[in-house]
Motif scaffolding. Structure first.
Motif, PDB file in Angstrom:
ATOM      1  N   GLN A  52     -28.679 -66.067  36.274  1.00  0.00           N
ATOM      2  CA  GLN A  52     -27.857 -66.246  37.469  1.00  0.00           C
ATOM      3  C   GLN A  52     -28.424 -67.414  38.292  1.00  0.00           C
ATOM      4  N   LYS A  53     -27.561 -68.318  38.691  1.00  0.00           N
ATOM      5  CA  LYS A  53     -27.994 -69.513  39.434  1.00  0.00           C
ATOM      6  C   LYS A  53     -28.736 -69.171  40.718  1.00  0.00           C
ATOM      7  N   GLU A  54     -28.474 -68.024  41.332  1.00  0.00           N
ATOM      8  CA  GLU A  54     -29.151 -67.639  42.574  1.00  0.00           C
ATOM      9  C   GLU A  54     -30.636 -67.364  42.364  1.00  0.00           C
ATOM     10  N   TRP A  55     -31.077 -67.245  41.127  1.00  0.00           N
ATOM     11  CA  TRP A  55     -32.498 -67.012  40.852  1.00  0.00           C
ATOM     12  C   TRP A  55     -33.309 -68.304  40.900  1.00  0.00           C
ATOM     13  N   ALA A  56     -32.651 -69.427  40.931  1.00  0.00           N
ATOM     14  CA  ALA A  56     -33.364 -70.715  40.969  1.00  0.00           C
ATOM     15  C   ALA A  56     -34.065 -70.875  42.312  1.00  0.00           C
ATOM     16  N   LEU A  57     -35.224 -71.501  42.291  1.00  0.00           N
ATOM     17  CA  LEU A  57     -35.924 -71.795  43.548  1.00  0.00           C
ATOM     18  C   LEU A  57     -35.466 -73.114  44.115  1.00  0.00           C
ATOM     19  N   GLY A 115     -44.209 -63.987  47.454  1.00  0.00           N
ATOM     20  CA  GLY A 115     -44.795 -64.934  46.503  1.00  0.00           C
ATOM     21  C   GLY A 115     -44.647 -64.459  45.070  1.00  0.00           C
ATOM     22  N   LEU A 116     -44.815 -63.163  44.851  1.00  0.00           N
ATOM     23  CA  LEU A 116     -44.615 -62.609  43.509  1.00  0.00           C
ATOM     24  C   LEU A 116     -43.155 -62.687  43.097  1.00  0.00           C
ATOM     25  N   LEU A 117     -42.257 -62.476  44.033  1.00  0.00           N
ATOM     26  CA  LEU A 117     -40.836 -62.606  43.727  1.00  0.00           C
ATOM     27  C   LEU A 117     -40.529 -64.040  43.304  1.00  0.00           C
ATOM     28  N   ASP A 118     -41.092 -65.003  44.003  1.00  0.00           N
ATOM     29  CA  ASP A 118     -40.921 -66.405  43.601  1.00  0.00           C
ATOM     30  C   ASP A 118     -41.509 -66.635  42.214  1.00  0.00           C
ATOM     31  N   ALA A 119     -42.633 -65.989  41.925  1.00  0.00           N
ATOM     32  CA  ALA A 119     -43.249 -66.139  40.600  1.00  0.00           C
ATOM     33  C   ALA A 119     -42.314 -65.612  39.513  1.00  0.00           C
ATOM     34  N   VAL A 120     -41.661 -64.487  39.762  1.00  0.00           N
ATOM     35  CA  VAL A 120     -40.733 -63.940  38.771  1.00  0.00           C
ATOM     36  C   VAL A 120     -39.520 -64.861  38.613  1.00  0.00           C
ATOM     37  N   LYS A 121     -39.068 -65.457  39.723  1.00  0.00           N
ATOM     38  CA  LYS A 121     -37.981 -66.441  39.618  1.00  0.00           C
ATOM     39  C   LYS A 121     -38.419 -67.604  38.720  1.00  0.00           C
ATOM     40  N   LEU A 122     -39.654 -68.031  38.893  1.00  0.00           N
ATOM     41  CA  LEU A 122     -40.163 -69.116  38.051  1.00  0.00           C
ATOM     42  C   LEU A 122     -40.270 -68.686  36.592  1.00  0.00           C
ATOM     43  N   LEU A 123     -40.644 -67.419  36.353  1.00  0.00           N
ATOM     44  CA  LEU A 123     -40.690 -66.915  34.976  1.00  0.00           C
ATOM     45  C   LEU A 123     -39.300 -66.911  34.346  1.00  0.00           C
ATOM     46  N   ALA A 124     -38.278 -66.725  35.168  1.00  0.00           N
ATOM     47  CA  ALA A 124     -36.906 -66.730  34.659  1.00  0.00           C
ATOM     48  C   ALA A 124     -36.402 -68.144  34.378  1.00  0.00           C
ATOM     49  N   SER A 125     -36.948 -69.128  35.064  1.00  0.00           N
ATOM     50  CA  SER A 125     -36.405 -70.493  34.999  1.00  0.00           C
ATOM     51  C   SER A 125     -36.358 -71.113  33.600  1.00  0.00           C
ATOM     52  N   PRO A 126     -37.319 -70.850  32.687  1.00  0.00           N
ATOM     53  CA  PRO A 126     -37.175 -71.446  31.355  1.00  0.00           C
ATOM     54  C   PRO A 126     -35.937 -70.942  30.602  1.00  0.00           C
ATOM     55  N   PHE A 127     -35.382 -69.826  31.060  1.00  0.00           N
ATOM     56  CA  PHE A 127     -34.221 -69.237  30.403  1.00  0.00           C
ATOM     57  C   PHE A 127     -32.929 -69.553  31.150  1.00  0.00           C
ATOM     58  N   SER A 128     -32.924 -70.615  31.936  1.00  0.00           N
ATOM     59  CA  SER A 128     -31.754 -70.960  32.747  1.00  0.00           C
ATOM     60  C   SER A 128     -30.532 -71.292  31.896  1.00  0.00           C
ATOM     61  N   ASP A 129     -30.732 -71.548  30.610  1.00  0.00           N
ATOM     62  CA  ASP A 129     -29.587 -71.815  29.726  1.00  0.00           C
ATOM     63  C   ASP A 129     -29.062 -70.542  29.067  1.00  0.00           C
ATOM     64  N   HIS A 130     -29.676 -69.384  29.359  1.00  0.00           N
ATOM     65  CA  HIS A 130     -29.243 -68.101  28.802  1.00  0.00           C
ATOM     66  C   HIS A 130     -27.962 -67.666  29.520  1.00  0.00           C
ATOM     67  N   PRO A 131     -27.007 -67.083  28.813  1.00  0.00           N
ATOM     68  CA  PRO A 131     -25.741 -66.708  29.458  1.00  0.00           C
ATOM     69  C   PRO A 131     -25.888 -65.669  30.572  1.00  0.00           C
ATOM     70  N   ASP A 132     -26.961 -64.884  30.582  1.00  0.00           N
ATOM     71  CA  ASP A 132     -27.155 -63.866  31.617  1.00  0.00           C
ATOM     72  C   ASP A 132     -27.925 -64.387  32.840  1.00  0.00           C
TER      73      ASP A 132
END
Length: 142
Positions: free
Chosen positions: A137-142, A118-135
């Motif tokens: 990775q699409k695999e981080w999307a939930l 669940g925490l790993l999913d939370a970190v993926k969600l924290l990354a999601s606002p930066f989905s337009d950043h060049p670094d």
């Protein structure tokens, strides 16, 4: 999925947000809360607006505290939703959000990933606002 890369990505984005928020706070006048204010009290909707700090600052001239300091920007339009957005996301709030998100990452680091999916999913969600950043990775999307 490389969890270390995901965590490092989120930590780097949080560090950027923190740096920008801290840079917005002038050390000798550390205003952290902002608001739009009319330059005149005549009620004219066309009066210039200015972005100023909510905090007051003491003066050495003996005239008392100044009500805040303005940024060098003014506009003549009535307040817009964008102006409200700018003042709502003042440096102090951004720093609190960074701290909370860093705490989530720390909890993930402390635990066994198999037990803390669940925490790993939370970190993926924290990354999601930066989905337009060049670094990002699409695999981080939930």
């Amino acid at each position: 999925m490389n969890v270390v890369e995901l965590v490092e990505f989120v930590e780097a984005r949080l560090a950027e947000d923190e740096r920008v928020a801290r840079e917005a706070i002038v050390p000798d006048r550390p205003g952290t809360h902002w608001e739009w204010e009319a330059r005149s009290d005549d009620g004219d909707p066309e009066s210039p607006l200015w972005l100023r700090t909510v905090e007051e600052f003491p003066t050495t001239s003996g005239v008392g505290d100044l009500p805040g300091f303005p940024l060098g920007y003014e506009c003549t339009a009535a307040p817009t939703p964008a102006m409200g957005h700018i003042t709502r996301h003042d440096p102090d709030r951004v720093l609190r959000e960074v701290e909370a998100k860093q705490a989530i990452i720390e909890k993930l680091r402390e635990g066994d990933l198999r037990k803390f999916s669940g925490l790993l999913d939370a970190v993926k969600l924290l990354a999601s606002p930066f989905s337009d950043h060049p670094d990002y990775q699409k695999e981080w999307a939930l």
